[in-house]
Design an enzyme around this catalytic site. Structure first.
Site, PDB file in Angstrom:
ATOM      1  N   GLU A  58       7.969 -15.276 -20.636  1.00 48.73           N
ATOM      2  CA  GLU A  58       7.233 -14.539 -19.602  1.00 48.73           C
ATOM      3  C   GLU A  58       6.057 -15.373 -19.118  1.00 48.73           C
ATOM      4  O   GLU A  58       5.513 -16.197 -19.879  1.00 48.73           O
ATOM      5  CB  GLU A  58       6.726 -13.223 -20.228  1.00 48.73           C
ATOM      6  CG  GLU A  58       5.895 -12.380 -19.273  1.00 48.73           C
ATOM      7  CD  GLU A  58       5.642 -10.967 -19.792  1.00 48.73           C
ATOM      8  OE1 GLU A  58       5.874 -10.714 -20.994  1.00 48.73           O
ATOM      9  OE2 GLU A  58       5.204 -10.126 -18.991  1.00 48.73           O
ATOM     10  N   ASN A 205      11.922  -3.804 -16.121  1.00 46.82           N
ATOM     11  CA  ASN A 205      11.463  -4.009 -17.490  1.00 46.82           C
ATOM     12  C   ASN A 205      10.553  -2.847 -17.877  1.00 46.82           C
ATOM     13  O   ASN A 205       9.642  -2.497 -17.119  1.00 46.82           O
ATOM     14  CB  ASN A 205      10.659  -5.313 -17.596  1.00 46.82           C
ATOM     15  CG  ASN A 205       9.923  -5.421 -18.935  1.00 46.82           C
ATOM     16  OD1 ASN A 205      10.533  -5.679 -19.964  1.00 46.82           O
ATOM     17  ND2 ASN A 205       8.607  -5.179 -18.922  1.00 46.82           N
ATOM     18  N   GLU A 206      10.801  -2.252 -19.008  1.00 45.17           N
ATOM     19  CA  GLU A 206       9.953  -1.177 -19.522  1.00 45.17           C
ATOM     20  C   GLU A 206       9.559  -0.229 -18.391  1.00 45.17           C
ATOM     21  O   GLU A 206       8.371   0.038 -18.165  1.00 45.17           O
ATOM     22  CB  GLU A 206       8.741  -1.742 -20.277  1.00 45.17           C
ATOM     23  CG  GLU A 206       9.161  -2.571 -21.478  1.00 45.17           C
ATOM     24  CD  GLU A 206       8.059  -2.875 -22.490  1.00 45.17           C
ATOM     25  OE1 GLU A 206       6.881  -2.617 -22.200  1.00 45.17           O
ATOM     26  OE2 GLU A 206       8.407  -3.367 -23.585  1.00 45.17           O
ATOM     27  N   TYR A 287       8.948  -4.124 -31.594  1.00 45.13           N
ATOM     28  CA  TYR A 287       8.056  -5.148 -32.157  1.00 45.13           C
ATOM     29  C   TYR A 287       7.664  -4.794 -33.587  1.00 45.13           C
ATOM     30  O   TYR A 287       7.514  -3.631 -33.939  1.00 45.13           O
ATOM     31  CB  TYR A 287       6.797  -5.272 -31.288  1.00 45.13           C
ATOM     32  CG  TYR A 287       7.057  -6.033 -29.999  1.00 45.13           C
ATOM     33  CD1 TYR A 287       7.098  -7.417 -29.988  1.00 45.13           C
ATOM     34  CD2 TYR A 287       7.292  -5.359 -28.804  1.00 45.13           C
ATOM     35  CE1 TYR A 287       7.347  -8.125 -28.821  1.00 45.13           C
ATOM     36  CE2 TYR A 287       7.543  -6.062 -27.630  1.00 45.13           C
ATOM     37  CZ  TYR A 287       7.572  -7.444 -27.646  1.00 45.13           C
ATOM     38  OH  TYR A 287       7.831  -8.145 -26.502  1.00 45.13           O
ATOM     39  N   GLU A 344      13.669  -7.589 -26.239  1.00 41.34           N
ATOM     40  CA  GLU A 344      12.345  -8.012 -26.718  1.00 41.34           C
ATOM     41  C   GLU A 344      12.232  -7.592 -28.169  1.00 41.34           C
ATOM     42  O   GLU A 344      12.304  -6.396 -28.483  1.00 41.34           O
ATOM     43  CB  GLU A 344      11.206  -7.362 -25.912  1.00 41.34           C
ATOM     44  CG  GLU A 344      11.034  -7.952 -24.542  1.00 41.34           C
ATOM     45  CD  GLU A 344       9.786  -7.449 -23.804  1.00 41.34           C
ATOM     46  OE1 GLU A 344       8.789  -7.095 -24.470  1.00 41.34           O
ATOM     47  OE2 GLU A 344       9.841  -7.404 -22.557  1.00 41.34           O
ATOM     48  N   GLN A 392       7.994 -14.331 -27.914  1.00 43.15           N
ATOM     49  CA  GLN A 392       8.454 -15.038 -26.749  1.00 43.15           C
ATOM     50  C   GLN A 392       8.528 -16.508 -27.110  1.00 43.15           C
ATOM     51  O   GLN A 392       7.638 -16.991 -27.782  1.00 43.15           O
ATOM     52  CB  GLN A 392       7.507 -14.848 -25.578  1.00 43.15           C
ATOM     53  CG  GLN A 392       7.299 -13.391 -25.179  1.00 43.15           C
ATOM     54  CD  GLN A 392       6.485 -13.252 -23.876  1.00 43.15           C
ATOM     55  OE1 GLN A 392       6.089 -14.214 -23.240  1.00 43.15           O
ATOM     56  NE2 GLN A 392       6.207 -12.021 -23.515  1.00 43.15           N
TER      57      GLN A 392
HETATM   58  O1  AHR Z   1       6.071  -9.366 -24.752  1.00 46.38           O
HETATM   59  C1  AHR Z   1       4.869  -8.863 -24.304  1.00 46.38           C
HETATM   60  C2  AHR Z   1       5.038  -7.564 -23.537  1.00 46.38           C
HETATM   61  O2  AHR Z   1       5.547  -6.601 -24.398  1.00 46.38           O
HETATM   62  C3  AHR Z   1       6.028  -7.587 -22.404  1.00 46.38           C
HETATM   63  O3  AHR Z   1       5.497  -8.057 -21.221  1.00 46.38           O
HETATM   64  C4  AHR Z   1       6.387  -6.146 -22.272  1.00 46.38           C
HETATM   65  O4  AHR Z   1       7.690  -5.979 -21.754  1.00 46.38           O
HETATM   66  C5  AHR Z   1       6.224  -5.614 -23.679  1.00 46.38           C
HETATM   67  O5  AHR Z   1       5.477  -4.455 -23.713  1.00 46.38           O
END
Ligand code: AHR
Length: 539
Positions: A58, A205-206, A287, A344, A392
């Site tokens: 990103e 995205n999201e 995450y 992600e 990332q």
């Molecule tokens: O990876 C960082 C951020 O995390 C991304 O931009 C978003 O899609 C997610 O919330």
């Protein structure tokens, strides 16, 4: 030791044996436990899609600028502005696919800003990330050149949040339309006559958050609209990836699958309708931090065993999340035609105060163990999970690579991807695991995570992660089916749970050979505490 509990982890049954005391953060001869594995080498399961080893990049911090793009006038060796050290490192681990340009950045990105002569591109603002400068020096042509240099495929996330169907379609035409067409001529004028392949398109995205703040129902309707017009004008049908859930938002998965998977039934079958699902995949974002609180992610260096265990417990939730999202998808898609794309994932701890850029994290042994555990879980769900993208790839969150100006290092996570690349395209093989539990306070986890696959040449590969920071394990592996003659192993570990990579010292994480004995149908190897190991067995 007595058997206390039985867990199911993908295809692996994990028996939890009563553990002894578990404490201490450094490597020492320490306690050892026995683990027993049974591998059915003649019962190959689904193919592990190479794209499970995909990446996410990103425009954020130094992820793109410096991490990939230095410009052709840089003193850092580069090819057409793309740094050569990073390309060489990525080629080695066989990166199959890279998702770009975001992330939250994608829903504010206007692709036309990133084409044409570099000095005429708008000096923009990165609205998603701290209003930092966006030079647009890295745009579509540079991304495609980068993919070519490393041998990866494109996964472009189009702007749904602040863009339009027209803008997204124009981008697809620009990238994929024939040379003789008007978009093809514009592309040619900017230096690339041939259409590019864009196999994967992320539709936003999201969209439940930074990508538009939508409800599942409004996103489902939006997705249907985009899906009616988004296509590749060259090559195969583009694979659309719909925005899926954040973590455990099962209601989102249910609603989007129910409302957006198929074309509306039409009384007369029309040329443009299809009985294929509209979406190739549905995403999931998850995450890992130490605990379950987004506002308190825990430190990424200088942590203790409590935070080690909390982070591994969260990473281990990946299995439950995939199982539950997949079960919902099964209601609408029992044949698993729609992939779950974990586009992600990664370890996102608190950035240190002196972090030189946004979301830059130093990298420790814990990241390697999280990566090994997560990838084993993805492998186990190969029937549904057909893509995953580490967040990332360079300099941001759980990276494969860190740079500091002209300096570059590979992280412990990189070594895990290097060890695990043998699973790409191989058939998952069932494993049954009996191992001790790793217990830390109230946290109780399987001590050992394993996945196994058989490649096209008939070699068997097993990746073993010892989650326990103090207890080594002697692993006895029974191989059912076939005659297996040789076994070799490599392992990654470090002295401390928070041993970290540094720009100024030799890499302590380079995997080292590990003795592996094979006697008749049994392999024996001793794995260190807090380690990730690759075992290769040949006939
Ligand atoms: O990876 C960082 C951020 O995390 C991304 O931009 C978003 O899609 C997610 O919330």
């Amino acid at each position: 030791m007595t058997i206390r509990r039985m867990f199911l982890c993908g295809m692996a049954a994990i028996s939890m044996l009563v553990p002894g005391a578990s404490s201490g953060a450094t490597q020492s001869p320490g306690p050892t436990s026995d683990a027993r594995l049974i591998v059915d080498t003649d019962k190959p399961g689904p193919i592990i899609d190479p794209n499970i080893y995909g990446q996410f990049v990103e425009h954020l911090g130094r992820g793109v600028y410096e991490g990939i793009w230095v410009g052709s006038d840089s003193s850092i060796p580069n090819v057409r502005g793309i740094r050569s050290d990073v390309v060489a490192a990525l080629r080695k681990v066989h990166i199959p696919v890279i998702r770009w340009p975001g992330g939250c950045f994608a829903d504010g990105y206007h692709w036309a800003d990133g084409i044409g002569p570099a000095n005429q591109r708008p000096q923009g603002i990165n609205a998603a990330w701290d209003k930092s400068a966006e030079t647009n020096a890295f745009g579509t042509h540079e991304y495609m050149d980068f993919l070519d240099q490393i041998g990866a495929e494109a996964f472009v996330s189009v702007n749904v949040g602040s863009g339009s169907v027209r803008e997204a379609d124009d981008w697809m035409r620009y990238m994929t339309a024939p040379t003789a067409s008007q978009p093809g001529r514009s592309r040619t004028a900017n230096g690339h006559a041939e259409p590019w392949a864009v196999p994967f398109i992320g539709v936003g995205n999201e969209s439940w958050g930074c990508g538009g703040n939508m409800t599942a129902d409004s996103y489902a309707a939006t997705f249907r609209n985009y899906a009616s017009f988004l296509r590749s004008y060259s090559g195969e049908r583009a694979k659309l990836i719909a925005v899926g859930a954040d973590t455990d938002d099962y209601d989102w998965t249910d609603r989007v699958m129910a409302q957006a998977m198929m074309w509306r039934p039409h009384p007369t079958p029309l040329a443009y309708t299809t009985d294929q699902p509209l979406m190739w995949g549905l995403s999931l974002h998850f995450y890992t931090f130490a605990g379950n609180d987004w506002r308190n992610k825990g430190r990424n260096i200088g942590f203790g065993t409590a935070e080690w265990a909390a982070a591994l417990a969260r990473a281990n939730l990946t299995d439950e999340l995939i199982r539950r999202h997949s079960a919902i998808m099964d209601k609408y898609d029992p044949d698993k035609r729609v992939a779950l794309a974990v586009d992600e994932w990664g370890a996102w701890f608190q950035s240190e105060k002196d972090a030189p850029s946004q979301l830059y994290l130093e990298s420790t042994l814990r990241d390697a163990v999280i990566a090994g555990l997560s990838l084993n879980i993805f492998n186990h769900h190969a029937d549904r999970v057909r893509m995953a993208n580490l967040a990332q790839m360079v300099n941001v969150i759980q990276s494969l690579i860190l740079t500091d100006g002209a300096k570059m290092v590979v992280t412990p996570t990189y070594h895990v991807f290097d060890l695990y690349k043998v699973h790409q395209g191989a058939a998952l093989v069932p494993t049954e695991v009996q191992a001790h539990a790793y217990v830390e306070g109230d946290t109780r986890l399987p001590g050992l995570s394993v996945s196994a696959s058989k490649d096209k040449a008939g070699k068997l590969h097993m990746t073993l992660v010892n989650l326990d920071p103090a207890r080594a394990s002697t692993v006895y592996i029974t191989l059912r089916g076939g005659r297996w003659r040789t076994a070799t192993a490599q392992t990654l570990t470090a002295d401390r749970i928070d041993t970290r990579i540094s720009f100024d010292a030799p890499d302590p994480f380079i995997p080292k050979p590990l003795p592996a004995r094979i006697v008749q149908d049994q392999v024996e190897l001793k794995i260190a505490s807090k380690s990730v190991t690759l075992l290769e067995i040949s006939q």
